[in-house]
Motif scaffolding. Structure first.
Motif, mmCIF file in Angstrom:
data_model
loop_
_atom_site.group_PDB
_atom_site.id
_atom_site.type_symbol
_atom_site.label_atom_id
_atom_site.label_comp_id
_atom_site.label_asym_id
_atom_site.label_seq_id
_atom_site.Cartn_x
_atom_site.Cartn_y
_atom_site.Cartn_z
ATOM 1 N N ARG A 7 0.507 -1.167 -0.441
ATOM 2 C CA ARG A 7 -0.111 0.070 -0.157
ATOM 3 C C ARG A 7 0.761 0.962 -0.143
ATOM 4 N N GLN A 8 0.532 2.139 -1.052
ATOM 5 C CA GLN A 8 1.220 3.636 -0.759
ATOM 6 C C GLN A 8 0.867 4.491 0.508
ATOM 7 N N VAL A 9 2.186 5.094 1.323
ATOM 8 C CA VAL A 9 1.378 6.001 2.595
ATOM 9 C C VAL A 9 2.101 6.995 2.761
ATOM 10 N N VAL A 10 1.862 7.361 3.573
ATOM 11 C CA VAL A 10 1.949 9.318 3.599
ATOM 12 C C VAL A 10 2.906 9.186 4.942
ATOM 13 N N VAL A 11 3.971 9.921 5.004
ATOM 14 C CA VAL A 11 4.425 9.963 7.238
ATOM 15 C C VAL A 11 4.906 11.255 6.997
ATOM 16 N N VAL A 12 3.923 11.622 8.019
ATOM 17 C CA VAL A 12 4.494 12.646 8.518
ATOM 18 C C VAL A 12 4.907 12.965 9.543
ATOM 19 N N ARG A 13 5.788 13.942 9.707
ATOM 20 C CA ARG A 13 6.572 13.753 10.951
ATOM 21 C C ARG A 13 7.122 15.318 12.137
ATOM 22 N N GLY A 14 6.244 14.579 13.468
ATOM 23 C CA GLY A 14 5.530 15.966 14.000
ATOM 24 C C GLY A 14 6.836 17.017 14.294
ATOM 25 N N PRO A 15 7.041 18.289 14.262
ATOM 26 C CA PRO A 15 8.193 19.775 13.789
ATOM 27 C C PRO A 15 8.314 19.309 15.938
ATOM 28 N N ASP A 16 7.409 19.030 16.539
ATOM 29 C CA ASP A 16 8.396 18.814 17.521
ATOM 30 C C ASP A 16 7.677 17.532 18.595
ATOM 31 N N ARG A 17 8.427 16.960 18.873
ATOM 32 C CA ARG A 17 8.254 15.620 19.075
ATOM 33 C C ARG A 17 7.797 15.394 21.049
ATOM 34 N N ALA A 23 3.071 10.246 12.284
ATOM 35 C CA ALA A 23 1.578 9.970 11.667
ATOM 36 C C ALA A 23 2.154 9.169 10.415
ATOM 37 N N ILE A 24 1.067 8.199 10.640
ATOM 38 C CA ILE A 24 0.950 7.487 9.387
ATOM 39 C C ILE A 24 -0.260 7.173 8.407
ATOM 40 N N PHE A 25 -0.688 7.748 6.939
ATOM 41 C CA PHE A 25 -1.941 8.120 6.169
ATOM 42 C C PHE A 25 -1.972 7.154 4.945
ATOM 43 N N LEU A 26 -2.075 5.886 5.468
ATOM 44 C CA LEU A 26 -2.606 5.303 3.804
ATOM 45 C C LEU A 26 -3.315 5.946 2.677
ATOM 46 N N LEU A 27 -3.069 5.648 1.773
ATOM 47 C CA LEU A 27 -3.651 5.747 0.612
ATOM 48 C C LEU A 27 -4.894 4.891 0.118
ATOM 49 N N ARG A 28 -5.654 5.542 -0.415
ATOM 50 C CA ARG A 28 -6.894 4.761 -1.494
ATOM 51 C C ARG A 28 -6.444 3.917 -2.075
ATOM 52 N N GLU A 29 -6.913 3.084 -1.887
ATOM 53 C CA GLU A 29 -5.926 1.903 -3.497
ATOM 54 C C GLU A 29 -7.326 2.668 -4.313
#
Length: 91
Positions: A7-17, A23-29
């Motif tokens: 699956r394709q994913v988008v990973v967004v890293r937090g600006p301050d930890r 955060a990991i988002f799964l893209l719709r197929e």
């Protein structure tokens, strides 16, 4: 458990930890067209920010007070209607 699905994913890293590391988002197929990468990242960041605003301790306190004020307002409105004779007394 990992099965043979990719699956394709988008990973967004937090600006301050402080709140989250990533955060990991799964893209719709099912999507026929692939949106631009920048648009996907912007939407993922907006969702992560919205979650942080709703999940913060301050937001939870505000939500509790909103319920308290709604209950008080409802009781006051019912009392005024009984007092004005619009609503019959329950007994």
């Amino acid at each position: 458990m990992v099965k043979g699905v990719t699956r394709q994913v988008v990973v967004v890293r937090g600006p301050d930890r402080k709140w989250f590391e990533q955060a990991i988002f799964l893209l719709r197929e099912e999507t026929e067209e692939v949106p631009p990468e920048e648009q996907v990242l912007q939407q993922a960041q907006a969702v992560a920010e919205d979650y942080l605003l709703r999940a913060s301790p301050r937001a939870r306190r505000r939500q509790k007070w909103r319920l308290v004020w709604a209950a008080l307002a409802g009781g006051a409105a019912a009392s005024l209607l009984w007092w004005a004779g619009i609503l019959p007394l329950p007994f």
